[in-house]
Design a protein around this motif. Structure first.
Motif, PDB file in Angstrom:
ATOM      1  N   ASP A  80       0.824  -1.206   0.000  1.00 34.89           N
ATOM      2  CA  ASP A  80       0.000   0.000   0.000  1.00 34.89           C
ATOM      3  C   ASP A  80       0.863   1.263   0.000  1.00 34.89           C
ATOM      4  OD1 ASP A  80      -2.241  -1.593   0.147  1.00 34.89           O
ATOM      5  OD2 ASP A  80      -2.272  -1.576   2.344  1.00 34.89           O
ATOM      6  N   TRP A  81       0.236   2.369  -0.351  1.00 34.92           N
ATOM      7  CA  TRP A  81       0.900   3.666  -0.308  1.00 34.92           C
ATOM      8  C   TRP A  81       1.157   4.067   1.140  1.00 34.92           C
ATOM      9  CZ3 TRP A  81       2.931   6.012  -4.415  1.00 34.92           C
ATOM     10  CH2 TRP A  81       2.458   5.654  -5.685  1.00 34.92           C
ATOM     11  N   ILE A  82       2.319   4.689   1.370  1.00 30.01           N
ATOM     12  CA  ILE A  82       2.682   5.160   2.706  1.00 30.01           C
ATOM     13  C   ILE A  82       2.262   6.626   2.823  1.00 30.01           C
ATOM     14  CG2 ILE A  82       4.573   5.573   4.316  1.00 30.01           C
ATOM     15  CD1 ILE A  82       6.119   3.364   2.901  1.00 30.01           C
ATOM     16  N   THR A  83       1.344   6.891   3.730  1.00 28.52           N
ATOM     17  CA  THR A  83       0.873   8.265   3.926  1.00 28.52           C
ATOM     18  C   THR A  83       1.848   9.019   4.809  1.00 28.52           C
ATOM     19  OG1 THR A  83      -1.430   7.519   3.764  1.00 28.52           O
ATOM     20  CG2 THR A  83      -1.031   9.693   4.742  1.00 28.52           C
ATOM     21  N   PRO A  84       2.472  10.085   4.310  1.00 26.04           N
ATOM     22  CA  PRO A  84       3.426  10.831   5.134  1.00 26.04           C
ATOM     23  C   PRO A  84       2.705  11.571   6.249  1.00 26.04           C
ATOM     24  CG  PRO A  84       3.047  11.981   3.059  1.00 26.04           C
ATOM     25  CD  PRO A  84       2.316  10.672   2.959  1.00 26.04           C
ATOM     26  N   PRO A  85       3.409  11.833   7.354  1.00 31.79           N
ATOM     27  CA  PRO A  85       2.756  12.576   8.441  1.00 31.79           C
ATOM     28  C   PRO A  85       2.412  13.987   7.995  1.00 31.79           C
ATOM     29  CG  PRO A  85       5.128  12.394   8.830  1.00 31.79           C
ATOM     30  CD  PRO A  85       4.809  11.506   7.660  1.00 31.79           C
ATOM     31  N   PRO A  86       1.361  14.565   8.564  1.00 29.67           N
ATOM     32  CA  PRO A  86       0.981  15.928   8.174  1.00 29.67           C
ATOM     33  C   PRO A  86       2.037  16.936   8.597  1.00 29.67           C
ATOM     34  CG  PRO A  86      -0.272  15.213  10.085  1.00 29.67           C
ATOM     35  CD  PRO A  86       0.486  14.014   9.606  1.00 29.67           C
ATOM     36  N   GLU A  87       2.118  18.015   7.843  1.00 24.11           N
ATOM     37  CA  GLU A  87       3.041  19.096   8.179  1.00 24.11           C
ATOM     38  C   GLU A  87       2.291  20.144   8.991  1.00 24.11           C
ATOM     39  OE1 GLU A  87       5.892  22.432   5.985  1.00 24.11           O
ATOM     40  OE2 GLU A  87       4.913  20.855   4.831  1.00 24.11           O
ATOM     41  N   GLY A  88       2.774  20.400  10.180  1.00 21.10           N
ATOM     42  CA  GLY A  88       2.079  21.314  11.075  1.00 21.10           C
ATOM     43  C   GLY A  88       2.831  22.617  11.270  1.00 21.10           C
ATOM     44  N   ARG A  89       2.717  23.154  12.467  1.00 21.01           N
ATOM     45  CA  ARG A  89       3.275  24.465  12.787  1.00 21.01           C
ATOM     46  C   ARG A  89       3.838  24.437  14.187  1.00 21.01           C
ATOM     47  NH1 ARG A  89      -1.031  27.785  11.210  1.00 21.01           N
ATOM     48  NH2 ARG A  89      -2.017  25.960  10.295  1.00 21.01           N
ATOM     49  N   ASP A  90       4.532  25.506  14.546  1.00 19.84           N
ATOM     50  CA  ASP A  90       4.983  25.671  15.923  1.00 19.84           C
ATOM     51  C   ASP A  90       3.834  26.216  16.761  1.00 19.84           C
ATOM     52  OD1 ASP A  90       7.447  24.837  15.158  1.00 19.84           O
ATOM     53  OD2 ASP A  90       8.543  26.614  15.825  1.00 19.84           O
ATOM     54  N   MET A  91       3.611  25.574  17.903  1.00 12.30           N
ATOM     55  CA  MET A  91       2.591  26.045  18.837  1.00 12.30           C
ATOM     56  C   MET A  91       3.182  26.070  20.236  1.00 12.30           C
ATOM     57  SD  MET A  91      -1.157  24.518  17.950  1.00 12.30           S
ATOM     58  CE  MET A  91      -2.017  24.958  16.454  1.00 12.30           C
ATOM     59  N   ILE A 283     -10.185  25.126  17.647  1.00 16.74           N
ATOM     60  CA  ILE A 283      -8.797  25.494  17.333  1.00 16.74           C
ATOM     61  C   ILE A 283      -8.219  24.530  16.295  1.00 16.74           C
ATOM     62  CG2 ILE A 283      -6.470  25.698  18.287  1.00 16.74           C
ATOM     63  CD1 ILE A 283      -7.684  26.691  20.856  1.00 16.74           C
ATOM     64  N   ASP A 284      -8.592  23.251  16.368  1.00 13.71           N
ATOM     65  CA  ASP A 284      -8.164  22.298  15.338  1.00 13.71           C
ATOM     66  C   ASP A 284      -8.580  22.765  13.952  1.00 13.71           C
ATOM     67  OD1 ASP A 284      -6.594  20.208  16.229  1.00 13.71           O
ATOM     68  OD2 ASP A 284      -8.284  19.123  17.073  1.00 13.71           O
ATOM     69  N   ALA A 285      -9.789  23.295  13.860  1.00 16.24           N
ATOM     70  CA  ALA A 285     -10.279  23.770  12.563  1.00 16.24           C
ATOM     71  C   ALA A 285      -9.616  25.077  12.151  1.00 16.24           C
ATOM     72  CB  ALA A 285     -11.800  23.948  12.621  1.00 16.24           C
ATOM     73  N   LEU A 286      -9.280  25.924  13.110  1.00 14.46           N
ATOM     74  CA  LEU A 286      -8.660  27.213  12.796  1.00 14.46           C
ATOM     75  C   LEU A 286      -7.203  27.071  12.365  1.00 14.46           C
ATOM     76  CD1 LEU A 286     -10.078  29.355  15.750  1.00 14.46           C
ATOM     77  CD2 LEU A 286     -10.629  29.645  13.327  1.00 14.46           C
ATOM     78  N   GLU A 287      -6.524  26.066  12.888  1.00 15.68           N
ATOM     79  CA  GLU A 287      -5.100  25.875  12.606  1.00 15.68           C
ATOM     80  C   GLU A 287      -4.878  24.500  11.975  1.00 15.68           C
ATOM     81  OE1 GLU A 287      -3.129  28.265  12.874  1.00 15.68           O
ATOM     82  OE2 GLU A 287      -4.103  29.646  14.243  1.00 15.68           O
ATOM     83  N   PRO A 288      -5.328  24.287  10.742  1.00 11.42           N
ATOM     84  CA  PRO A 288      -5.203  22.961  10.130  1.00 11.42           C
ATOM     85  C   PRO A 288      -3.758  22.645   9.761  1.00 11.42           C
ATOM     86  CG  PRO A 288      -6.018  24.534   8.521  1.00 11.42           C
ATOM     87  CD  PRO A 288      -5.959  25.266   9.838  1.00 11.42           C
ATOM     88  N   THR A 289      -3.476  21.368   9.702  1.00  8.89           N
ATOM     89  CA  THR A 289      -2.180  20.911   9.220  1.00  8.89           C
ATOM     90  C   THR A 289      -2.248  20.682   7.716  1.00  8.89           C
ATOM     91  OG1 THR A 289      -2.798  18.634   9.729  1.00  8.89           O
ATOM     92  CG2 THR A 289      -1.590  19.840  11.419  1.00  8.89           C
ATOM     93  N   LEU A 290      -1.077  20.572   7.084  1.00 12.88           N
ATOM     94  CA  LEU A 290      -1.010  20.313   5.648  1.00 12.88           C
ATOM     95  C   LEU A 290      -0.861  18.815   5.417  1.00 12.88           C
ATOM     96  CD1 LEU A 290       1.353  23.158   4.345  1.00 12.88           C
ATOM     97  CD2 LEU A 290      -1.138  23.030   4.185  1.00 12.88           C
ATOM     98  N   SER A 291      -1.784  18.254   4.653  1.00  7.72           N
ATOM     99  CA  SER A 291      -1.701  16.841   4.298  1.00  7.72           C
ATOM    100  C   SER A 291      -0.900  16.706   3.008  1.00  7.72           C
ATOM    101  CB  SER A 291      -3.104  16.248   4.118  1.00  7.72           C
ATOM    102  OG  SER A 291      -3.830  16.313   5.320  1.00  7.72           O
ATOM    103  N   ARG A 292       0.203  15.984   3.090  1.00 12.96           N
ATOM    104  CA  ARG A 292       1.049  15.802   1.910  1.00 12.96           C
ATOM    105  C   ARG A 292       0.665  14.529   1.162  1.00 12.96           C
ATOM    106  NH1 ARG A 292       6.904  16.384   4.581  1.00 12.96           N
ATOM    107  NH2 ARG A 292       5.861  15.139   6.168  1.00 12.96           N
ATOM    108  N   PRO A 293       0.722  14.540  -0.169  1.00  6.81           N
ATOM    109  CA  PRO A 293       0.335  13.342  -0.928  1.00  6.81           C
ATOM    110  C   PRO A 293       1.349  12.221  -0.738  1.00  6.81           C
ATOM    111  CG  PRO A 293       1.262  15.011  -2.396  1.00  6.81           C
ATOM    112  CD  PRO A 293       1.118  15.667  -1.046  1.00  6.81           C
ATOM    113  N   ALA A 294       0.845  11.007  -0.793  1.00  7.40           N
ATOM    114  CA  ALA A 294       1.717   9.834  -0.664  1.00  7.40           C
ATOM    115  C   ALA A 294       2.574   9.687  -1.922  1.00  7.40           C
ATOM    116  CB  ALA A 294       0.874   8.585  -0.445  1.00  7.40           C
TER     117      ALA A 294
END
Length: 326
Positions: A80-91, A283-294
Motif C-alpha cells: 500500500d501507499w505510505i501516507t506521510p505525516p501531516p506538516e504542522g506548525r509551531d505552537m 482550534i483544530d479547525a482554525l489551525e489545520p495541518t497540511l496533508s502531503r500526498p503519498a
C-alpha cells in the motif's frame, strides 16, 4: 503485487543460456572421451553411460547465474501507499499557573473540579491529536518558566503538562513576560506559528514587559494568539469597586479578547469541561495541518533470496567438481 524494479537485467539470461548450452556440449564430449578410454567397459555400454559428475555442475552453475540476473532485476512485493505525516506548525502552550487557577468552579460530571485539572486534560488531548506540530510549554505566574521548548515529542509534552500545578512559579501574573518568552521560541515554517494563551483573565501585575508591548511584537511577527479564558477573575469586581467610576487608567492594557482580535486569533470563554472540548475542536479547525500526498509505497525486497539460492548452488557445484577430482 510483485514486480521487477530493474527488469532489463533479465537480458543477461540470453548469454547465460548460450554459455550453458556450450558448457553442456563440452561436458558431453568430455564424458564420452572418459568412457571410450576406459579399458574395463565393453563397447556396447559406452552410449548408455551417464556422466553426472560432469553435467550436474553445469546445470547448477547455469541456475546460479540465472538467479544472479534475477537478483539484479530486483524482484519485490509492492504494498500500500505510505501516507506521510501531516506538516504542522509551531505552537506554544502559554499557561497561567497563578493561584486563581486552583479554584474549584468547574463541573465534570457530578463533581466540582479545579480549573487546572480541566485545563491539563484538555491540552493533553489537544496535543495527542496533532502529530504534525511542534509544541512548547511555558508556565507563568510571578515568574516565567519554559517546561519544554517546541518539540515533536508529544509524549514529553504531555508529561510536562501533567507536571503543572497552580502556584508553581508564584501567585501573581506576569503575562507580558510570558508572551515575550513564547515569541522567542516559535519560528515560522510553511505555516504561521500560534500561541495558545490560557488564563483566567487576571490583570498583569508582575514582570518587566507589559502585555501591550508583547502584543505589538506578536502582531509584527505574524503570530496568532488564541486566548482561552478558563473561568473568570474572581477579584475583578472588587478592583472595579475600589477604583470608582471616575477613575481613568493612565495606561490601559489589552485583555485576552484584545490579544486574539489584534493577532487574527480567536477568543474563547470556557466555563465547563464541555466548553473546553468544544474549544479544542474549534482550534483544530482554525489551525489545520497540511496533508502531503503519498509518494512512496511499502516494499518488501526479494533480491536477497535469489542471491542466497545462487550462492548455495555455486557452492554445491564446486563441491561436486571437488569430489570428482579427489
Amino acid at each position: 503485487m510483485l514486480e521487477l524494479a530493474q527488469p532489463y537485467w533479465l537480458f543477461l539470461l540470453l548469454p547465460i543460456a548460450g554459455w550453458g548450452w556450450l558448457a553442456w556440449r563440452r561436458a558431453q564430449g568430455e564424458a564420452a572421451g572418459v568412457v571410450l578410454n576406459h579399458p574395463a567397459l565393453p563397447l556396447a555400454e559406452v552410449g548408455r553411460l551417464p556422466a553426472p559428475g560432469l553435467r550436474w555442475p553445469v546445470v547448477l552453475r547455469g541456475l546460479a547465474f540465472a538467479l544472479l540476473a534475477l537478483a539484479l532485476a530486483q524482484p519485490r512485493e509492492v504494498g500500500d501507499w505510505i501516507t506521510p505525516p501531516p506538516e504542522g506548525r509551531d505552537m506554544v502552550l502559554l499557561i497561567d499557573t497563578s493561584l486563581t487557577m486552583s479554584i474549584r468552579d468547574f463541573r465534570q460530571g457530578d463533581l466540582d473540579v479545579e480549573r487546572m485539572a480541566v485545563l491539563k486534560n484538555t491540552l493533553t488531548r489537544f496535543v495527542d491529536g496533532r502529530p504534525g506540530d511542534r509544541f512548547g510549554v511555558i508556565v507563568f505566574g510571578s515568574e516565567v518558566a519554559t517546561l519544554t521548548p517546541p518539540t515533536f515529542d508529544r509524549t514529553h509534552v504531555a508529561a510536562q503538562i501533567r507536571r503543572i500545578q497552580a502556584g508553581m512559579v508564584g501567585g501573581d501574573t506576569a503575562l507580558g513576560d510570558a508572551l515575550g518568552m513564547a515569541l522567542k521560541q516559535v519560528r515560522t515554517r510553511r505555516l504561521r506559528p500560534a500561541v495558545i494563551l490560557v488564563s483566567d483573565g487576571a490583570d498583569n501585575n508582575a514582570g518587566t514587559l507589559t502585555p501591550a508591548e508583547s502584543l505589538a511584537v506578536a502582531h509584527q511577527a505574524g503570530v496568532a494568539i488564541h486566548a482561552l479564558q478558563f473561568g473568570s477573575d474572581p477579584y475583578a469586581a472588587g478592583r472595579a469597586a475600589r477604583g470608582g467610576s471616575a477613575t481613568i487608567e493612565p495606561d490601559p492594557q489589552p485583555d485576552l479578547a484584545d490579544f486574539a482580535r489584534l493577532t487574527q486569533g480567536q477568543y474563547f470563554s470556557i466555563a465547563s469541561a464541555d466548553d473546553a472540548a468544544r474549544v479544542i475542536r474549534a482550534i483544530d479547525a482554525l489551525e489545520p495541518t497540511l496533508s502531503r500526498p503519498a509518494q512512496q509505497r511499502q516494499v518488501r525486497e526479494g533480491y536477497w533470496l535469489a542471491l542466497a539460492l545462487a550462492a548455495a548452488l555455486l557452492v554445491w557445484a564446486h563441491w561436486l567438481v571437488f569430489r570428482r577430482s579427489a
